[in-house]
Design a protein around this motif. Structure first.
Motif, PDB file in Angstrom:
ATOM      1  N   ARG A   1       0.843  -1.202   0.000  1.00 53.00           N
ATOM      2  CA  ARG A   1       0.000   0.000   0.000  1.00 53.00           C
ATOM      3  C   ARG A   1       0.878   1.252   0.000  1.00 53.00           C
ATOM      4  N   ALA A   2       1.911   1.244   0.817  1.00 58.97           N
ATOM      5  CA  ALA A   2       2.804   2.403   0.890  1.00 58.97           C
ATOM      6  C   ALA A   2       3.567   2.595  -0.411  1.00 58.97           C
ATOM      7  N   GLU A   3       3.931   1.509  -1.072  1.00 59.29           N
ATOM      8  CA  GLU A   3       4.745   1.612  -2.281  1.00 59.29           C
ATOM      9  C   GLU A   3       3.976   2.140  -3.488  1.00 59.29           C
ATOM     10  N   ILE A   4       2.658   2.100  -3.453  1.00 54.54           N
ATOM     11  CA  ILE A   4       1.897   2.640  -4.581  1.00 54.54           C
ATOM     12  C   ILE A   4       1.520   4.108  -4.366  1.00 54.54           C
ATOM     13  N   ASP A   5       1.819   4.637  -3.199  1.00 59.17           N
ATOM     14  CA  ASP A   5       1.487   6.029  -2.891  1.00 59.17           C
ATOM     15  C   ASP A   5       2.680   6.910  -3.246  1.00 59.17           C
TER      16      ASP A   5
END
Length: 151
Positions: free
Chosen positions: A139-143
């Motif tokens: 989730r963090a890596e797509i933000d």
């Protein structure tokens, strides 16, 4: 209800203390900082990578990544070659010395992680934790707000 701020604090403090313990042991036993170990580990999983790819994976700036690559190259653990697809970048790959350093240090990292994590949590809990942390990381890596490679 879970206090997310307290959970965040626990995650950060655990990461810092665990990182410091692993880093100290790797430096003492292998003359290899944990950050460099992570670079070698990433490169071992692929043939080559650009500095930008390393920066993105490590969630650090391209400038910091370039400095780390310089240190690893000076130590003979990686080499840079011209990128045939893009003259503005180079490709980074492990050398034989880099593979030896990684192979030597990996059991040390695994033993330290077993001490700090594996011996504390039962296997089913550890499996759940790994699954949930992977979900949060994805989730963090797509933000785009979490990507330091472009800065």
């Amino acid at each position: 209800m879970t206090d997310l701020t307290a959970l965040f604090t626990d995650l950060v403090r655990l990461e810092t203390r665990l990182y410091n313990a692993l880093d100290s042991r790797l430096k003492a036993e292998h003359e290899l900082p944990l950050g460099q170990f992570e670079f070698l580990r990433y490169l071992a999983s692929r043939d080559t990578a650009r500095v930008f790819d390393l920066a993105h994976e490590m969630a650090i700036t391209v400038g910091a990544t370039s400095k780390a690559v310089d240190r690893l190259e000076a130590a003979g653990r990686i080499r840079r070659t011209a990128n045939p697809s893009d003259r503005r970048s180079s490709l980074v790959e492990l050398t034989a010395e880099g593979r030896r350093a990684l192979e030597s240090a990996t059991p040390t990292v695994e033993a330290e992680l077993q001490t700090w994590v594996g011996s504390v949590l039962p296997a089913p809990v550890l499996e759940q934790l790994a699954t949930h942390l992977s979900m949060l990381r994805q989730r963090a890596e797509i933000d785009p707000r979490t990507d330091r490679a472009g800065t």
